[in-house]
Design a protein around this motif. Structure first.
Motif, PDB file in Angstrom:
ATOM      1  N   TYR A  51     -24.037 -36.055   2.202  1.00 59.26           N
ATOM      2  CA  TYR A  51     -23.221 -34.863   2.357  1.00 59.26           C
ATOM      3  C   TYR A  51     -23.823 -33.670   1.623  1.00 59.26           C
ATOM      4  CZ  TYR A  51     -19.792 -38.371   3.763  1.00 59.26           C
ATOM      5  OH  TYR A  51     -19.161 -39.419   4.383  1.00 59.26           O
ATOM      6  N   TYR A  52     -23.659 -32.504   2.244  1.00 57.61           N
ATOM      7  CA  TYR A  52     -24.033 -31.260   1.588  1.00 57.61           C
ATOM      8  C   TYR A  52     -22.888 -30.776   0.702  1.00 57.61           C
ATOM      9  CZ  TYR A  52     -27.936 -30.679   4.883  1.00 57.61           C
ATOM     10  OH  TYR A  52     -29.089 -30.838   5.610  1.00 57.61           O
ATOM     11  N   ARG A  53     -23.246 -30.108  -0.379  1.00 56.03           N
ATOM     12  CA  ARG A  53     -22.245 -29.362  -1.125  1.00 56.03           C
ATOM     13  C   ARG A  53     -22.019 -28.032  -0.403  1.00 56.03           C
ATOM     14  NH1 ARG A  53     -24.609 -29.140  -7.016  1.00 56.03           N
ATOM     15  NH2 ARG A  53     -26.564 -29.372  -5.861  1.00 56.03           N
ATOM     16  N   THR A  54     -20.807 -27.513  -0.484  1.00 56.34           N
ATOM     17  CA  THR A  54     -20.473 -26.277   0.216  1.00 56.34           C
ATOM     18  C   THR A  54     -20.119 -25.181  -0.779  1.00 56.34           C
ATOM     19  OG1 THR A  54     -18.156 -26.940   0.426  1.00 56.34           O
ATOM     20  CG2 THR A  54     -19.623 -27.497   2.251  1.00 56.34           C
ATOM     21  N   LEU A  55     -20.408 -23.965  -0.379  1.00 53.20           N
ATOM     22  CA  LEU A  55     -20.077 -22.815  -1.217  1.00 53.20           C
ATOM     23  C   LEU A  55     -18.591 -22.526  -1.151  1.00 53.20           C
ATOM     24  CD1 LEU A  55     -22.992 -20.448  -0.127  1.00 53.20           C
ATOM     25  CD2 LEU A  55     -22.925 -21.962  -2.110  1.00 53.20           C
ATOM     26  N   LEU A  56     -18.045 -22.086  -2.273  1.00 48.31           N
ATOM     27  CA  LEU A  56     -16.643 -21.685  -2.345  1.00 48.31           C
ATOM     28  C   LEU A  56     -16.558 -20.228  -2.768  1.00 48.31           C
ATOM     29  CD1 LEU A  56     -15.215 -24.832  -4.194  1.00 48.31           C
ATOM     30  CD2 LEU A  56     -15.195 -24.361  -1.735  1.00 48.31           C
ATOM     31  N   PRO A  57     -15.661 -19.424  -2.193  1.00 46.66           N
ATOM     32  CA  PRO A  57     -14.664 -19.811  -1.190  1.00 46.66           C
ATOM     33  C   PRO A  57     -15.310 -20.163   0.144  1.00 46.66           C
ATOM     34  CG  PRO A  57     -14.695 -17.436  -1.439  1.00 46.66           C
ATOM     35  CD  PRO A  57     -15.592 -17.985  -2.516  1.00 46.66           C
ATOM     36  N   TYR A  58     -14.716 -21.124   0.851  1.00 44.03           N
ATOM     37  CA  TYR A  58     -15.248 -21.612   2.113  1.00 44.03           C
ATOM     38  C   TYR A  58     -15.113 -20.549   3.199  1.00 44.03           C
ATOM     39  CZ  TYR A  58     -16.350 -24.969   5.790  1.00 44.03           C
ATOM     40  OH  TYR A  58     -16.949 -25.627   6.829  1.00 44.03           O
ATOM     41  N   LYS A  59     -16.196 -20.316   3.921  1.00 46.67           N
ATOM     42  CA  LYS A  59     -16.197 -19.300   4.981  1.00 46.67           C
ATOM     43  C   LYS A  59     -16.331 -19.975   6.338  1.00 46.67           C
ATOM     44  CE  LYS A  59     -18.626 -15.613   4.356  1.00 46.67           C
ATOM     45  NZ  LYS A  59     -19.803 -14.743   4.113  1.00 46.67           N
ATOM     46  N   LYS A  60     -15.384 -19.752   7.212  1.00 50.84           N
ATOM     47  CA  LYS A  60     -15.426 -20.338   8.544  1.00 50.84           C
ATOM     48  C   LYS A  60     -16.457 -19.640   9.419  1.00 50.84           C
ATOM     49  CE  LYS A  60     -10.652 -21.992   8.586  1.00 50.84           C
ATOM     50  NZ  LYS A  60      -9.351 -21.987   9.293  1.00 50.84           N
ATOM     51  N   SER A  61     -16.891 -20.355  10.444  1.00 55.01           N
ATOM     52  CA  SER A  61     -17.869 -19.801  11.375  1.00 55.01           C
ATOM     53  C   SER A  61     -17.329 -18.554  12.054  1.00 55.01           C
ATOM     54  CB  SER A  61     -18.221 -20.848  12.435  1.00 55.01           C
ATOM     55  OG  SER A  61     -18.959 -20.268  13.491  1.00 55.01           O
ATOM     56  N   ALA A  62     -18.237 -17.618  12.329  1.00 55.27           N
ATOM     57  CA  ALA A  62     -17.852 -16.388  13.013  1.00 55.27           C
ATOM     58  C   ALA A  62     -17.403 -16.652  14.443  1.00 55.27           C
ATOM     59  CB  ALA A  62     -19.025 -15.404  13.008  1.00 55.27           C
ATOM     60  N   SER A  63     -17.741 -17.831  14.984  1.00 53.95           N
ATOM     61  CA  SER A  63     -17.324 -18.183  16.349  1.00 53.95           C
ATOM     62  C   SER A  63     -16.499 -19.461  16.355  1.00 53.95           C
ATOM     63  CB  SER A  63     -18.543 -18.358  17.250  1.00 53.95           C
ATOM     64  OG  SER A  63     -19.387 -19.396  16.771  1.00 53.95           O
ATOM     65  N   ARG A  64     -15.819 -19.743  15.242  1.00 49.05           N
ATOM     66  CA  ARG A  64     -15.125 -21.014  15.050  1.00 49.05           C
ATOM     67  C   ARG A  64     -14.118 -21.335  16.155  1.00 49.05           C
ATOM     68  NH1 ARG A  64     -15.839 -25.925  12.932  1.00 49.05           N
ATOM     69  NH2 ARG A  64     -13.866 -26.940  12.549  1.00 49.05           N
ATOM     70  N   GLY A  65     -13.401 -20.344  16.643  1.00 56.91           N
ATOM     71  CA  GLY A  65     -12.339 -20.608  17.596  1.00 56.91           C
ATOM     72  C   GLY A  65     -12.798 -21.142  18.937  1.00 56.91           C
ATOM     73  N   LEU A  66     -14.095 -21.085  19.210  1.00 58.80           N
ATOM     74  CA  LEU A  66     -14.582 -21.497  20.529  1.00 58.80           C
ATOM     75  C   LEU A  66     -14.835 -22.990  20.653  1.00 58.80           C
ATOM     76  CD1 LEU A  66     -17.176 -18.687  21.417  1.00 58.80           C
ATOM     77  CD2 LEU A  66     -14.867 -18.983  22.306  1.00 58.80           C
ATOM     78  N   VAL A  67     -15.056 -23.679  19.536  1.00 57.02           N
ATOM     79  CA  VAL A  67     -15.547 -25.044  19.616  1.00 57.02           C
ATOM     80  C   VAL A  67     -14.582 -25.969  20.357  1.00 57.02           C
ATOM     81  CG1 VAL A  67     -14.622 -25.717  17.359  1.00 57.02           C
ATOM     82  CG2 VAL A  67     -16.587 -26.934  18.303  1.00 57.02           C
ATOM     83  N   VAL A  68     -13.286 -25.829  20.105  1.00 61.44           N
ATOM     84  CA  VAL A  68     -12.306 -26.699  20.769  1.00 61.44           C
ATOM     85  C   VAL A  68     -12.204 -26.367  22.256  1.00 61.44           C
ATOM     86  CG1 VAL A  68      -9.884 -27.368  20.851  1.00 61.44           C
ATOM     87  CG2 VAL A  68     -11.011 -27.067  18.646  1.00 61.44           C
ATOM     88  N   ASN A  69     -12.293 -25.081  22.591  1.00 60.49           N
ATOM     89  CA  ASN A  69     -12.152 -24.664  23.987  1.00 60.49           C
ATOM     90  C   ASN A  69     -13.359 -25.021  24.836  1.00 60.49           C
ATOM     91  OD1 ASN A  69      -9.643 -23.482  23.452  1.00 60.49           O
ATOM     92  ND2 ASN A  69     -10.575 -21.550  22.844  1.00 60.49           N
ATOM     93  N   LYS A  70     -14.539 -25.079  24.226  1.00 62.39           N
ATOM     94  CA  LYS A  70     -15.763 -25.232  25.001  1.00 62.39           C
ATOM     95  C   LYS A  70     -16.259 -26.674  25.102  1.00 62.39           C
ATOM     96  CE  LYS A  70     -16.257 -20.895  26.031  1.00 62.39           C
ATOM     97  NZ  LYS A  70     -16.161 -20.431  27.440  1.00 62.39           N
ATOM     98  N   LEU A  71     -15.803 -27.549  24.226  1.00 61.44           N
ATOM     99  CA  LEU A  71     -16.236 -28.947  24.284  1.00 61.44           C
ATOM    100  C   LEU A  71     -15.144 -29.805  24.908  1.00 61.44           C
ATOM    101  CD1 LEU A  71     -18.138 -29.318  20.899  1.00 61.44           C
ATOM    102  CD2 LEU A  71     -19.053 -28.881  23.181  1.00 61.44           C
TER     103      LEU A  71
END
Length: 370
Positions: A51-71
């Motif tokens: 696993y990678y460590r993640t930066l905080l505060p966590y930043k969501k993808s600029a195109s996050r809303g598309l993943v559920v609709n497109k897959l």
């Protein structure tokens, strides 16, 4: 958990304030894009080298809303993202790189790239339609279903964070989207995927901040909508620093198999036999099961892990404890050399979890609510 606080100089972020210990006040640096002060937190603890460590505060993808609709399914959503992260290990090691969801491809950009190419949208990566009518577009296949971006960052000697590379997942349809459907030949999927990947890299090189970093691209073949298993990545390539062309493709041999399987392939036979025997022993203990399903993850023709879902109709605490103990023993007996995760569930949600690593005879068992 002990955490370290360091500065970040090349990322868009808001100022984190009011939640840091006064004794660990970080240096403050200017954001070259927004002229805004910013700082980030990096946890010292890492669950494992997977696993990678993640930066905080966590930043969501600029195109996050598309993943559920497109897959096509939740299975593809999870694997397209986690599989790309797994591929990224080879280029951006987890011991000195940090993960961040993609910040450079926004929703508007991704939508235009996923559309059919047209006079109104010359950026479309899918084949052009003869006209603009909805009926016309239905007759033209959609090969590129989604584009996933992940950013990988590294700590510099100046105690700052900089972007070290980008990973792109190009999700491709395996079933024709035109009326009548039908499977798309693997050769065509590869052809369209590599063509799209080449164009994506050229376009990304023109985005501010991405002209010099390595860009790794993985091609993902998503499973059909009604499948209960995800698709998999089948090829990967990288455009090295400053290059706008990919340096050749490496084949990726990964796949998910649902057990029990009707396939006669030799590589599945032993696991399928063990799973069938496991299922029979489960049925001996309780006959009121809906179904017991296993999902095997194969790499290079060999099983790497097996996840089993066991739905139950009873929910008495004593029954759950007794049944979990029984299953723990079955897992050791039937899968001694395989990494196995068993999820016991009911209509009310998770009931128990059993995890066994290869070669161990004492699985970890957790009963929820206890």
């Amino acid at each position: 958990m002990k955490i370290k606080i360091i500065t970040a100089a090349a990322l868009t972020a808001v100022l984190l304030s009011g939640c840091l210990p006064a004794k660990e006040e970080p240096d403050v640096v200017k954001d070259p894009k927004q002229e805004a002060e910013q700082r980030v937190i990096i946890p010292n603890m890492q669950l494992s080298d997977e696993y990678y460590r993640t930066l905080l505060p966590y930043k969501k993808s600029a195109s996050r809303g598309l993943v559920v609709n497109k897959l096509n399914s939740k299975y593809n959503v999870v694997e397209a993202e986690s599989g790309l992260m797994r591929l990224s290990h080879r280029k951006f090691p987890t011991d000195d790189h940090f993960f961040q969801e993609g910040q450079y491809l926004d929703e508007k950009t991704v939508r235009s790239w996923l559309a059919h190419k047209s006079e109104d949208n010359p950026e479309g990566l899918n084949p052009a339609a003869a006209g603009t009518a909805e009926e016309t577009r239905r007759d033209v296949p959609v090969y590129v279903a989604h584009i996933i971006e992940q950013n990988y960052l590294k700590r510099t000697s100046e105690d700052k964070i900089r972007l070290e590379g980008v990973s792109i997942g190009v999700a491709l349809n395996s079933v024709n989207t035109t009326e009548g459907g039908g499977a798309i030949p693997q050769e065509k999927i590869e052809e369209e995927g590599k063509k799209a990947a080449a164009e994506i890299v050229k376009r990304m090189r023109k985005i501010e901040g991405l002209s010099q970093v390595p860009i790794m691209v993985g091609l993902y073949k998503q499973s059909p909508q009604n499948d209960i298993s995800p698709g998999s990545y089948f090829a990967v390539s990288t455009a090295e620093k400053g290059k706008d062309v990919l340096s050749g493709w490496d084949a990726i041999d990964e796949e998910y198999i649902i057990f029990p399987t009707s396939s006669n392939a030799d590589k599945y036979r032993d696991v399928n036999t063990s799973f069938s025997n496991f299922k029979q022993d489960v049925d001996k203990y309780f006959s009121s099961f809906v179904n017991v399903i296993g999902t095997g993850f194969y790499q290079n023709g060999t099983i790497a892990s097996l996840k089993i879902n066991v739905p139950i109709e009873f929910y008495g605490e004593a029954e759950v404890i007794g049944f979990s103990q029984y299953l723990s023993g079955l897992v050791v007996d039937h899968f001694p050399a395989i990494s196995v995760e068993v999820s016991i569930t009911s209509v009310n949600g998770p009931v128990a979890l059993i995890v066994k690593e290869p070669g161990t005879d004492e699985p970890y068992t957790h009963i929820y609510g206890n």
